[in-house]
Write an enzyme that holds these catalytic residues in place. Structure first.
Site, PDB file in Angstrom:
ATOM      1  N   ARG A 128       0.816  -1.243   0.000  1.00 62.26           N
ATOM      2  CA  ARG A 128       0.000   0.000   0.000  1.00 62.26           C
ATOM      3  C   ARG A 128       0.834   1.270   0.000  1.00 62.26           C
ATOM      4  O   ARG A 128       0.407   2.323   0.458  1.00 62.26           O
ATOM      5  CB  ARG A 128      -0.977   0.010   1.181  1.00 62.26           C
ATOM      6  N   LYS A 150       4.252  11.690 -10.617  1.00 65.23           N
ATOM      7  CA  LYS A 150       3.382  10.960 -11.551  1.00 65.23           C
ATOM      8  C   LYS A 150       4.033   9.608 -11.836  1.00 65.23           C
ATOM      9  O   LYS A 150       5.206   9.557 -12.218  1.00 65.23           O
ATOM     10  CB  LYS A 150       3.220  11.722 -12.871  1.00 65.23           C
ATOM     11  N   GLU A 192      12.567  19.698 -23.074  1.00 66.11           N
ATOM     12  CA  GLU A 192      11.812  19.906 -21.834  1.00 66.11           C
ATOM     13  C   GLU A 192      12.476  20.999 -20.980  1.00 66.11           C
ATOM     14  O   GLU A 192      11.807  21.692 -20.229  1.00 66.11           O
ATOM     15  CB  GLU A 192      11.696  18.606 -21.029  1.00 66.11           C
ATOM     16  N   LYS A 233       9.720  23.177 -12.206  1.00 70.72           N
ATOM     17  CA  LYS A 233       8.733  22.105 -12.076  1.00 70.72           C
ATOM     18  C   LYS A 233       8.260  21.991 -10.626  1.00 70.72           C
ATOM     19  O   LYS A 233       7.068  21.810 -10.375  1.00 70.72           O
ATOM     20  CB  LYS A 233       9.309  20.774 -12.554  1.00 70.72           C
ATOM     21  N   GLU A 243      -2.801  18.144 -10.568  1.00 66.68           N
ATOM     22  CA  GLU A 243      -3.186  18.654 -11.893  1.00 66.68           C
ATOM     23  C   GLU A 243      -4.670  18.974 -12.007  1.00 66.68           C
ATOM     24  O   GLU A 243      -5.387  18.451 -12.846  1.00 66.68           O
ATOM     25  CB  GLU A 243      -2.757  17.681 -13.001  1.00 66.68           C
ATOM     26  N   ARG A 247      -0.839  22.820 -13.253  1.00 64.73           N
ATOM     27  CA  ARG A 247       0.127  21.786 -13.654  1.00 64.73           C
ATOM     28  C   ARG A 247       0.003  21.462 -15.144  1.00 64.73           C
ATOM     29  O   ARG A 247       0.956  21.020 -15.781  1.00 64.73           O
ATOM     30  CB  ARG A 247      -0.044  20.516 -12.797  1.00 64.73           C
ATOM     31  N   ASN A 251       2.287  20.799 -19.930  1.00 60.33           N
ATOM     32  CA  ASN A 251       1.988  20.125 -21.201  1.00 60.33           C
ATOM     33  C   ASN A 251       2.212  21.024 -22.409  1.00 60.33           C
ATOM     34  O   ASN A 251       1.811  20.675 -23.526  1.00 60.33           O
ATOM     35  CB  ASN A 251       0.538  19.623 -21.211  1.00 60.33           C
ATOM     36  N   HIS A 254       2.886  19.583 -25.784  1.00 59.51           N
ATOM     37  CA  HIS A 254       2.592  18.151 -25.726  1.00 59.51           C
ATOM     38  C   HIS A 254       1.335  17.769 -26.500  1.00 59.51           C
ATOM     39  O   HIS A 254       1.180  16.617 -26.876  1.00 59.51           O
ATOM     40  CB  HIS A 254       2.481  17.688 -24.269  1.00 59.51           C
ATOM     41  N   HIS A 258       2.154  14.872 -28.764  1.00 60.16           N
ATOM     42  CA  HIS A 258       1.572  13.526 -28.600  1.00 60.16           C
ATOM     43  C   HIS A 258       0.882  13.088 -29.881  1.00 60.16           C
ATOM     44  O   HIS A 258       0.929  11.915 -30.254  1.00 60.16           O
ATOM     45  CB  HIS A 258       0.566  13.512 -27.450  1.00 60.16           C
ATOM     46  N   HIS A 273       9.905  11.366 -28.036  1.00 61.35           N
ATOM     47  CA  HIS A 273       8.997  12.263 -27.324  1.00 61.35           C
ATOM     48  C   HIS A 273       9.469  13.727 -27.338  1.00 61.35           C
ATOM     49  O   HIS A 273       8.709  14.632 -27.703  1.00 61.35           O
ATOM     50  CB  HIS A 273       8.816  11.759 -25.894  1.00 61.35           C
TER      51      HIS A 273
HETATM   52  N1  GLY Z   1       5.245  15.720 -17.135  1.00 64.57           N
HETATM   53  C1  GLY Z   1       4.146  16.504 -16.768  1.00 64.57           C
HETATM   54  C2  GLY Z   1       3.832  16.485 -15.304  1.00 64.57           C
HETATM   55  O1  GLY Z   1       4.588  15.961 -14.524  1.00 64.57           O
HETATM   56  O2  GLY Z   1       2.808  16.985 -14.923  1.00 64.57           O
END
Ligand code: GLY
Length: 375
Positions: A128, A150, A192, A233, A243, A247, A251, A254, A258, A273
């Protein structure tokens, strides 16, 4: 001073009780054990890595851990995006349980974004939720995927659709390992880095325009660029961890990126990417200029800088045929929510002035894509 004892830059991710440090500098894998033991005394570890990274860096990390008395099992997965699967997740989970780690022990993803997302997810669900320490070895992972919690895997339905938000206890970004990346992989990660300047740090973008060569060749400018990116970041993640708002700015580039990755069948020989993001950022700036939201001069500056470092900026830079505008729009719509004929995009009022635009008419995207395909 030798690289191995230079003081690392430290960036803090402020999330209350779940706050953690990002350590950035050359030679950090060698002293990972000491950094971990100081913060998490008495832990045991399981390193999760891929076969390529293992060859270059596993022994260094194991020696660094062992020097601080940290026992570590190693779990090696196949390199590549395909490892972000339920099958490989099960292998990693079994490896962690076989090593008899407890909840307070640590999983250490050693590798790029794939290993970080996969092993971070495993650490989030075994017992958990276990502790974990990110040890990113690609530029992209050091400035983006290892920071912010993430984690996840892909399914037949799409990328990153199954996962959890699970913050690490520490991120150890050894900038010397970036010397083993191919120039193409380093450039892709650099997209990035530039992104953070374009989102909300115009001074950083101007600094990159001046200093990118030094960032590519290593040394203090590289550490500075990674630290600035992580700071940017960390600020966004501290404001909006899950997000629900800001956040999404991360993107930038992106949405188009994408769509291009999907349109090229995720074939890394054609597009990786970061290259998709570079084209996406150039398109987002040109699109914003086309909508009279920003000056075309800013779009020109973005394109000039990305092209100078060797990144693609135009649809025609993608090798091979691309589908037409209608089909590209379908990929965009699959990636992002369409609501009553409108799309959400990250657009800009100029360099460092990006914003979330929730109501971009699909008809305008379509005509912009038609125009861009003919350039
Ligand atoms: N790579 C985008 C984020 O971490 O929100």
């Amino acid at each position: 001073m030798s690289d191995a004892i230079a003081a690392p830059a430290t960036v803090k991710v402020s999330l209350g009780a779940r706050s953690y440090d990002i350590l950035i500098g050359p030679g950090l894998l060698q002293r990972a054990g000491a950094e971990i033991a100081r913060r998490l005394p008495g832990v045991r570890a399981a390193i999760v890595t891929d076969a390529n990274v293992a060859e270059n860096h596993l022994a260094t990390l194991q020696a660094g851990l062992s020097a601080a008395g940290i026992e570590a099992a190693a779990i090696t997965v196949a390199p590549g995006e395909r490892s972000k699967s339920f099958g490989t997740l099960e292998e990693v989970v079994s490896g962690i349980l076989d090593a008899r780690l407890e909840r307070g022990d640590i999983v250490i993803p050693l590798g790029g974004g794939v290993v970080g997302d996969l092993a971070g997810f495993a650490s989030g669900i075994v017992r958990r939720g276990m502790h974990f320490v990110q040890a990113p070895t690609s530029l992209l992972a050091q400035v983006d995927s290892s920071v912010g919690g993430k984690t996840g895997i892909n399914t037949a339905h799409g990328k990153n659709l199954v996962g959890v938000f699970h913050q690490p206890q520490l991120v150890i970004a050894d900038t010397a390992v970036l010397d083993t990346l191919s120039p193409r992989e380093f450039r892709a990660g650099y997209a990035e880095v530039a992104k953070y300047g374009l989102i909300d740090r115009p001074d950083f973008f101007a600094w990159l325009e001046e200093n990118w060569q030094a960032v590519f060749s290593g040394g203090v400018e590289r550490v500075e660029a990674i630290a600035q990116s992580c700071r940017a970041k960390a600020d966004v993640v501290a404001r909006d961890e899950l997000e629900t708002g800001d956040r999404a700015l991360l993107n930038l580039g992106h949405t188009f990126g994408h769509a291009l990755e999907a349109a090229t069948g995720y074939d890394s020989a054609r597009l990786v990417h970061g290259e998709g993001v570079a084209i996406g950022m150039a398109l987002a700036h040109r699109f914003s200029a086309r909508l009279n939201l920003a000056s075309p001069d800013d779009a020109g500056r973005v394109e000039t800088h990305l092209a100078a470092v060797g990144l693609p900026t135009r649809l025609s830079d993608v090798p091979g045929d691309l589908p037409g505008a209608e089909r590209l729009l379908t990929y965009i719509a699959q990636d992002k929510k369409v609501s009553r004929g409108a799309l959400t995009f990250i657009l800009t009022h100029g360099i460092g002035r990006s914003f979330v635009a929730k109501d971009v008419p699909t008809s305008q995207v379509l005509s912009f894509l038609e125009e861009s395909l003919s350039q």
